[in-house]
Design an enzyme around this catalytic site. Sequence first.
Site, short mmCIF file in Angstrom:
data_model
loop_
_atom_site.label_atom_id
_atom_site.label_comp_id
_atom_site.label_asym_id
_atom_site.label_seq_id
_atom_site.Cartn_x
_atom_site.Cartn_y
_atom_site.Cartn_z
N GLY A 1 14.88 -18.50 24.83
CA GLY A 1 15.87 -18.57 25.92
C GLY A 1 16.45 -19.95 26.14
CE1 TYR B 1 15.25 -16.67 30.04
CE2 TYR B 1 14.45 -14.97 28.57
CZ TYR B 1 15.36 -15.96 28.87
OH TYR B 1 16.38 -16.23 27.99
CE LYS C 1 25.06 -14.75 23.47
NZ LYS C 1 25.30 -14.02 24.73
CE LYS D 1 21.97 -18.38 24.61
NZ LYS D 1 22.67 -17.91 25.82
CG ASP E 1 26.22 -18.22 25.57
OD1 ASP E 1 26.88 -18.91 26.38
OD2 ASP E 1 25.35 -17.39 25.91
CD GLU F 1 27.92 -15.08 26.35
OE1 GLU F 1 27.96 -14.49 25.25
OE2 GLU F 1 26.97 -14.97 27.14
CD GLU G 1 24.85 -15.67 31.05
OE1 GLU G 1 25.21 -15.66 29.86
OE2 GLU G 1 23.71 -15.97 31.41
CG ASP H 1 23.43 -10.29 34.81
OD1 ASP H 1 22.92 -10.96 33.90
OD2 ASP H 1 22.76 -9.85 35.77
CG HIS I 1 23.94 -11.89 30.42
ND1 HIS I 1 23.05 -11.91 31.49
CD2 HIS I 1 23.49 -12.83 29.56
CE1 HIS I 1 22.12 -12.82 31.29
NE2 HIS I 1 22.36 -13.40 30.12
CB ALA I 2 21.16 -7.62 28.18
N GLY I 3 19.10 -9.56 28.17
CA GLY I 3 18.03 -10.51 27.84
C GLY I 3 17.19 -10.73 29.08
CD GLU J 1 22.92 -11.65 25.37
OE1 GLU J 1 23.45 -11.60 26.50
OE2 GLU J 1 22.62 -12.72 24.79
#
Lengths: 436, 436
Positions: B16, B26, B212, B214, B242, B268, B295, B318, B345-347, B376
């Site tokens: 993350g 998280y 995707k 980062k 992103d 993103e 998100e 989101d 958006h997810a995760g 996602e």
Amino acid sequence: MDTHDVRFPTSRELDGSDAMNPDPDYSAAYVVLRTDAPDKVCGHGFAFTIGRGNDVQVAAIDALRSYVLGRTLDELCADPGSVSRDLVGDSQLRWLGPEKGVLHMAIGAVVNAVWDLVASRQGKPLWKLLADAEPEWLVRQVDFRYLTDALTPSEALDLLWAGKRGAAERESALRQHGYPAYTTSPGWLGYGDEKLSRLAKEAVADGFTQIKLKVGADLQDDLRRCRAARAAVGPGVRVALDANQRWDVDQAVQWIRALSEFGPYWIEEPTSPDDILGHAAIRRAVAPVRVATGEHVQNRIVFKQLLQAGALDILQIDAARVGGVNENLAILLLAAKFGVPVCPHAGGVGLCELVQHLSMFDYVALSGSTEDRVIEFVDHLHAHFRAPVRIRDGRYAAPTEAGFSAEMHPASLAEFSYPDGTYWRADRATRQEATQ
Amino acid sequence: MDTHDVRFPTSRELDGSDAMNPDPDYSAAYVVLRTDAPDKVCGHGFAFTIGRGNDVQVAAIDALRSYVLGRTLDELCADPGSVSRDLVGDSQLRWLGPEKGVLHMAIGAVVNAVWDLVASRQGKPLWKLLADAEPEWLVRQVDFRYLTDALTPSEALDLLWAGKRGAAERESALRQHGYPAYTTSPGWLGYGDEKLSRLAKEAVADGFTQIKLKVGADLQDDLRRCRAARAAVGPGVRVALDANQRWDVDQAVQWIRALSEFGPYWIEEPTSPDDILGHAAIRRAVAPVRVATGEHVQNRIVFKQLLQAGALDILQIDAARVGGVNENLAILLLAAKFGVPVCPHAGGVGLCELVQHLSMFDYVALSGSTEDRVIEFVDHLHAHFRAPVRIRDGRYAAPTEAGFSAEMHPASLAEFSYPDGTYWRADRATRQEATQ
């Protein structure tokens, strides 16, 4: 660092009532930064809320404790912005906004307390500390992230150096004449027409040249109230209107046009504070009525866009909504760059006390003008502050006490702390008796 | 109503990690609505955070307790939106946003828990409940305040009735083939190139047609990582980027142009989620690279403007940022009106579990399409949920369990509750030993 949940039972008198907020209990999530300096100098700050949820606001301030404890006074005086940068920049806390809502207001409370501490330590009222500061130092206090397409640090520096010209004369004028104010005291939605007319006449007699009415709940009522207000103050006094976000875009345009026969000076918060494009559309449609907003605008990024989109005639900063003095410096700089006058939101608990410092700095050392600029004044709850605002002939007198005027009396904290202050204990006892 | 502060130590593995969030833990501010129905049916919801401040988020949910206690299941099933309206409409709580930040996410958690309860009670997965609903009933679930200049209730009704055509065939296709996904698992900023390449190849082997990465911390690193990713997946797989809000507007344009040789599909969050005009300027400058965001977009009013301003190619809802299912219905309707594809958006914790329901409803009964639409997927923390997502051949399988897939295992709550769950107790003991 100490925090207090302080709530005043203002809903009992319908003080502060408007189309969106029928029964506010003006409240402060109040923070005190203590030091072990020989003189025990403290810093005071707060977020303003209107009752329920003030406990959540206090919890958010409490969550920031570890970011301020243990710093030295010297470090804070040299760079008050270090606290702002550390708080706004914390990636985990940032997720809770970013830079908006409860967490951002908590940051604002703590940052403002730091500035109160710094100004107290240096023996100056905040407006004077800011007006005396080196432009280079002030620019370093500002977070330009997300602003540079509208305002760069070097443009800000130019604005601040330009603001130095004539600053001594303006400081002298400020000390002598104060800063213009307007009053919302006559215009709360819960007041009857007689009270409205009486208070409006008193406002004019007291030297105010602008009053404000709350509108937006019922058009027929608004027509009647606007007529009464205009009759009470005559044609020469500005009457501003405030809808407190009540309308959608098309509805705002229709409603404002219906009230335009009374010559309103501005319409404040016609729709959601988040609706930049909506404000721009309303402004195009209702000119020459001016559009004002800002008390609920969450941060400098939204203000930037309101200015870029030509959505505002008047920009209304609030001392306790955004991330504190540092972010308000950014917003004042943006307004100066775009040539839009700043007329702060105040009232509530202590908002007048705080925000006067920002406007006075702006006059002395940034925009250099009070033309078409007025600070809101509402005559509630000032007695709870150690250095309450002083209004003379419809103008704010420049504070002379060191600090940011944010300190409340210990007796007020003891009485109105929620739920265990003496007022609220007695209130509960009375209610329990009534139900027995 | 019970609340839990649940935190997972994801920062230990740099899962993350991105340019703005180097070390997220998280976390979920988790809420359970209990009933005294014979079957003890419950509703589950949560706000997602990344660690510090999750306690503030829990406090905000706790502040909503009195708004949900004592309602009947029949009342909630007939009109789940009643909770949303009462919470969003409370004037005192509204001051803490309005409709943004900690308080609004708390409302989202509670509103989502209500929908989990309602769908569980009715024995349907949420996507199916929404897809089966009468358009008139769905429109009444939406708050159109501040939207009517872009979308009226009657336009929404037309969109939903149009969505009914062919819905049965699409539901059948959804149950058979699932809904397309893309994966971010290879692309965390903290992963080395070897891990990135290996995970990217695995993603393609697993059937994903989009990954995707980062970006945004260091341009040279980004050039190297984009090159490695493109080499790993070949030319036929979409590579989205992103930046997690890292850039100012001009910087975003320059950075994206520098990476354009690798054919990025979308960029993103190139800048602040609050910067509608900034996104529009970036989009104009970087086409054909698409601009995606959402998100961190705080509410439907900002989404409305992103669409009005032509600031988006891809709208990323989101499930747990805005005010819950009701507000996401408004956002899906806005996207349908403007013809912009929604790629959620997810995760995080459980965001995949929730948001799949919204996309599947959108496919079956609103936009009617999965073209250029992907949800996602990140393969973390699903084991903590009673009904985890199921991914087959790079697609989400349609949930068959009743509810909103929001329920966590009691054992996970017991282990990861903060600070007193078994994991965190053991962690503190280990740290104390290490310092002795």
